[in-house]
Design a protein around this motif. Structure first.
Motif, PDB file in Angstrom:
ATOM      1  N   LEU A 257       0.822  -1.209   0.000  1.00 62.09           N
ATOM      2  CA  LEU A 257       0.000   0.000   0.000  1.00 62.09           C
ATOM      3  C   LEU A 257       0.859   1.263   0.000  1.00 62.09           C
ATOM      4  CD1 LEU A 257      -2.913  -1.032   2.395  1.00 62.09           C
ATOM      5  CD2 LEU A 257      -2.966  -0.828  -0.109  1.00 62.09           C
ATOM      6  N   LEU A 258       1.964   1.256   0.736  1.00 60.01           N
ATOM      7  CA  LEU A 258       2.892   2.396   0.685  1.00 60.01           C
ATOM      8  C   LEU A 258       3.403   2.597  -0.732  1.00 60.01           C
ATOM      9  CD1 LEU A 258       5.074   1.912   3.904  1.00 60.01           C
ATOM     10  CD2 LEU A 258       3.539   3.826   3.415  1.00 60.01           C
ATOM     11  N   TYR A 259       3.807   1.500  -1.360  1.00 60.32           N
ATOM     12  CA  TYR A 259       4.343   1.576  -2.722  1.00 60.32           C
ATOM     13  C   TYR A 259       3.269   2.032  -3.712  1.00 60.32           C
ATOM     14  CZ  TYR A 259       7.138   0.512  -6.813  1.00 60.32           C
ATOM     15  OH  TYR A 259       7.839   0.617  -7.985  1.00 60.32           O
ATOM     16  N   PHE A 260       2.079   1.461  -3.585  1.00 59.30           N
ATOM     17  CA  PHE A 260       0.984   1.836  -4.483  1.00 59.30           C
ATOM     18  C   PHE A 260       0.704   3.332  -4.360  1.00 59.30           C
ATOM     19  CE2 PHE A 260      -2.918   1.769  -6.789  1.00 59.30           C
ATOM     20  CZ  PHE A 260      -2.869   0.629  -7.562  1.00 59.30           C
ATOM     21  N   GLY A 261       0.643   3.823  -3.127  1.00 59.79           N
ATOM     22  CA  GLY A 261       0.383   5.245  -2.922  1.00 59.79           C
ATOM     23  C   GLY A 261       1.473   6.131  -3.489  1.00 59.79           C
ATOM     24  N   ALA A 262       2.712   5.667  -3.403  1.00 55.89           N
ATOM     25  CA  ALA A 262       3.838   6.465  -3.886  1.00 55.89           C
ATOM     26  C   ALA A 262       3.964   6.456  -5.405  1.00 55.89           C
ATOM     27  CB  ALA A 262       5.135   5.949  -3.266  1.00 55.89           C
TER      28      ALA A 262
ATOM     29  N   PRO B 136     -12.743   0.717  10.112  1.00 54.06           N
ATOM     30  CA  PRO B 136     -11.410   1.215  10.501  1.00 54.06           C
ATOM     31  C   PRO B 136     -10.285   0.618   9.645  1.00 54.06           C
ATOM     32  CG  PRO B 136     -12.664   0.586  12.445  1.00 54.06           C
ATOM     33  CD  PRO B 136     -13.443   0.107  11.258  1.00 54.06           C
ATOM     34  N   THR B 137     -10.375  -0.649   9.329  1.00 52.18           N
ATOM     35  CA  THR B 137      -9.347  -1.294   8.507  1.00 52.18           C
ATOM     36  C   THR B 137      -9.351  -0.720   7.106  1.00 52.18           C
ATOM     37  OG1 THR B 137      -9.532  -3.336   9.782  1.00 52.18           O
ATOM     38  CG2 THR B 137      -8.554  -3.509   7.590  1.00 52.18           C
ATOM     39  N   TRP B 138     -10.512  -0.551   6.522  1.00 52.96           N
ATOM     40  CA  TRP B 138     -10.599  -0.010   5.169  1.00 52.96           C
ATOM     41  C   TRP B 138     -10.136   1.445   5.135  1.00 52.96           C
ATOM     42  CZ3 TRP B 138     -16.158  -2.245   4.303  1.00 52.96           C
ATOM     43  CH2 TRP B 138     -16.067  -3.638   4.183  1.00 52.96           C
ATOM     44  N   GLY B 139     -10.449   2.180   6.176  1.00 46.42           N
ATOM     45  CA  GLY B 139      -9.940   3.552   6.278  1.00 46.42           C
ATOM     46  C   GLY B 139      -8.424   3.565   6.362  1.00 46.42           C
ATOM     47  N   TRP B 140      -7.878   2.592   7.085  1.00 42.43           N
ATOM     48  CA  TRP B 140      -6.423   2.515   7.185  1.00 42.43           C
ATOM     49  C   TRP B 140      -5.797   2.164   5.832  1.00 42.43           C
ATOM     50  CZ3 TRP B 140      -2.704  -1.122   6.247  1.00 42.43           C
ATOM     51  CH2 TRP B 140      -1.408  -0.733   6.592  1.00 42.43           C
ATOM     52  N   TYR B 141      -6.438   1.311   5.051  1.00 42.43           N
ATOM     53  CA  TYR B 141      -5.901   1.001   3.716  1.00 42.43           C
ATOM     54  C   TYR B 141      -5.712   2.304   2.923  1.00 42.43           C
ATOM     55  CZ  TYR B 141      -7.328  -3.951   4.375  1.00 42.43           C
ATOM     56  OH  TYR B 141      -7.497  -5.243   4.817  1.00 42.43           O
ATOM     57  N   LEU B 142      -6.720   3.156   2.959  1.00 41.41           N
ATOM     58  CA  LEU B 142      -6.627   4.443   2.256  1.00 41.41           C
ATOM     59  C   LEU B 142      -5.546   5.325   2.874  1.00 41.41           C
ATOM     60  CD1 LEU B 142     -10.425   5.191   1.721  1.00 41.41           C
ATOM     61  CD2 LEU B 142      -8.742   4.578  -0.035  1.00 41.41           C
ATOM     62  N   ALA B 143      -5.476   5.326   4.199  1.00 45.08           N
ATOM     63  CA  ALA B 143      -4.469   6.140   4.886  1.00 45.08           C
ATOM     64  C   ALA B 143      -3.052   5.668   4.562  1.00 45.08           C
ATOM     65  CB  ALA B 143      -4.710   6.110   6.393  1.00 45.08           C
ATOM     66  N   ALA B 144      -2.855   4.369   4.439  1.00 46.15           N
ATOM     67  CA  ALA B 144      -1.521   3.848   4.103  1.00 46.15           C
ATOM     68  C   ALA B 144      -1.104   4.281   2.705  1.00 46.15           C
ATOM     69  CB  ALA B 144      -1.505   2.324   4.219  1.00 46.15           C
ATOM     70  N   MET B 145      -2.062   4.277   1.768  1.00 46.79           N
ATOM     71  CA  MET B 145      -1.739   4.759   0.422  1.00 46.79           C
ATOM     72  C   MET B 145      -1.484   6.264   0.436  1.00 46.79           C
ATOM     73  SD  MET B 145      -4.119   2.449  -2.096  1.00 46.79           S
ATOM     74  CE  MET B 145      -5.643   2.527  -1.159  1.00 46.79           C
ATOM     75  N   ALA B 146      -2.250   6.999   1.243  1.00 48.21           N
ATOM     76  CA  ALA B 146      -2.019   8.437   1.376  1.00 48.21           C
ATOM     77  C   ALA B 146      -0.641   8.702   1.982  1.00 48.21           C
ATOM     78  CB  ALA B 146      -3.113   9.076   2.226  1.00 48.21           C
ATOM     79  N   LEU B 147      -0.246   7.898   2.955  1.00 47.69           N
ATOM     80  CA  LEU B 147       1.088   8.031   3.547  1.00 47.69           C
ATOM     81  C   LEU B 147       2.166   7.823   2.487  1.00 47.69           C
ATOM     82  CD1 LEU B 147       2.846   8.376   6.100  1.00 47.69           C
ATOM     83  CD2 LEU B 147       2.660   5.892   6.420  1.00 47.69           C
ATOM     84  N   GLY B 148       2.002   6.817   1.645  1.00 47.13           N
ATOM     85  CA  GLY B 148       2.950   6.596   0.559  1.00 47.13           C
ATOM     86  C   GLY B 148       2.981   7.770  -0.397  1.00 47.13           C
ATOM     87  N   GLN B 149       1.808   8.305  -0.710  1.00 46.39           N
ATOM     88  CA  GLN B 149       1.705   9.453  -1.613  1.00 46.39           C
ATOM     89  C   GLN B 149       2.401  10.678  -1.017  1.00 46.39           C
ATOM     90  OE1 GLN B 149      -0.899  11.386  -4.819  1.00 46.39           O
ATOM     91  NE2 GLN B 149      -0.059   9.398  -4.643  1.00 46.39           N
ATOM     92  N   ILE B 150       2.146  10.956   0.234  1.00 45.32           N
ATOM     93  CA  ILE B 150       2.693  12.151   0.894  1.00 45.32           C
ATOM     94  C   ILE B 150       4.190  12.005   1.166  1.00 45.32           C
ATOM     95  CG2 ILE B 150       2.643  13.474   3.056  1.00 45.32           C
ATOM     96  CD1 ILE B 150      -0.437  12.769   3.105  1.00 45.32           C
ATOM     97  N   LEU B 151       4.586  10.862   1.674  1.00 44.40           N
ATOM     98  CA  LEU B 151       5.954  10.675   2.149  1.00 44.40           C
ATOM     99  C   LEU B 151       6.932  10.269   1.055  1.00 44.40           C
ATOM    100  CD1 LEU B 151       7.367  10.772   4.927  1.00 44.40           C
ATOM    101  CD2 LEU B 151       6.877   8.343   5.157  1.00 44.40           C
ATOM    102  N   LEU B 152       6.463   9.500   0.066  1.00 45.36           N
ATOM    103  CA  LEU B 152       7.406   8.859  -0.851  1.00 45.36           C
ATOM    104  C   LEU B 152       7.218   9.190  -2.330  1.00 45.36           C
ATOM    105  CD1 LEU B 152       7.201   5.446   0.971  1.00 45.36           C
ATOM    106  CD2 LEU B 152       9.167   6.988   0.970  1.00 45.36           C
ATOM    107  N   ARG B 153       6.206   9.925  -2.683  1.00 49.90           N
ATOM    108  CA  ARG B 153       5.952  10.177  -4.110  1.00 49.90           C
ATOM    109  C   ARG B 153       7.001  11.103  -4.729  1.00 49.90           C
ATOM    110  NH1 ARG B 153       2.243   8.724  -7.430  1.00 49.90           N
ATOM    111  NH2 ARG B 153       1.795   9.901  -9.303  1.00 49.90           N
ATOM    112  N   SER B 154       7.263  12.233  -4.099  1.00 46.30           N
ATOM    113  CA  SER B 154       8.162  13.213  -4.705  1.00 46.30           C
ATOM    114  C   SER B 154       9.631  12.913  -4.437  1.00 46.30           C
ATOM    115  CB  SER B 154       7.824  14.622  -4.214  1.00 46.30           C
ATOM    116  OG  SER B 154       8.032  14.711  -2.816  1.00 46.30           O
TER     117      SER B 154
END
Length: 178
Positions: free
Chosen positions: A31-36, A73-91
């Protein structure tokens, strides 16, 4: 393409029997990778795939009735994990940022999911000692989630860097030899 392959690996690590591994899955790193690496418009794909996996496991593997509100809560976390990847690792992807993602992802899931179990379930008394017992029982799962996320994220983000560096070194050697 790699993000979708990691998603497939994440789903398979949930579906394949691994009782002694206690939550050692590729979900956090995938999910981190997908978000990034993928645009926001594609974030629905992993969410739906993991929602379907949750349904399948609950109904057919664990033989419980499926109560979708228990999974919010779990499904919300799935989205949050992708958002974390997007915010932290995309740029910018660095060892420190990948390490932070590998720490923040599992830690946020540990805090959120176990609080939800304590609040929404009947397994633990609704007291401070019940909350502590809930978190204490989840420590082995947290440890394995942290390790698996670090391994998957480390490989997903690190292998391409290693390949580029080896290719550049090989190119420099070839040019020097001419």
């Amino acid at each position: 393409m790699v993000a979708y392959l990691l998603l497939l690996v994440a789903v398979l690590t949930r579906l394949l029997p691994h009782p002694e591994w206690l939550n050692f899955t590729a979900i956090g790193g995938a999910l981190l990778y997908f978000g990034a690496r993928r645009p926001w418009r594609e974030m629905l794909v992993p969410l739906v795939a993991l929602m379907a996996t949750d349904y399948y496991l609950t109904v057919y593997s664990y033989h419980y009735s499926f109560v979708w509100t228990s999974y919010v809560p779990t499904w919300g976390w799935y989205l949050a994990a992708m958002a974390l990847g997007q915010i932290l690792l995309r740029s910018k992807t660095t060892l420190v940022r990948v390490g932070a993602g590998a720490l923040l992802g599992p830690t946020s899931f540990f805090v959120l999911s176990n609080y939800a179990v304590w609040v929404g379930g009947n397994m633990y008394p609704r007291s401070l000692s019940g909350l502590i017992a809930c978190y204490a029982a989840a420590v082995p799962f947290y440890r394995n989630d942290m390790a698996s996320t670090a391994i998957v994220a480390g490989l997903a983000f690190g292998v391409p860097v290693l390949v580029r560096r080896m290719s550049a070194a090989h190119t420099q050697q070839a040019l020097a030899g001419k």
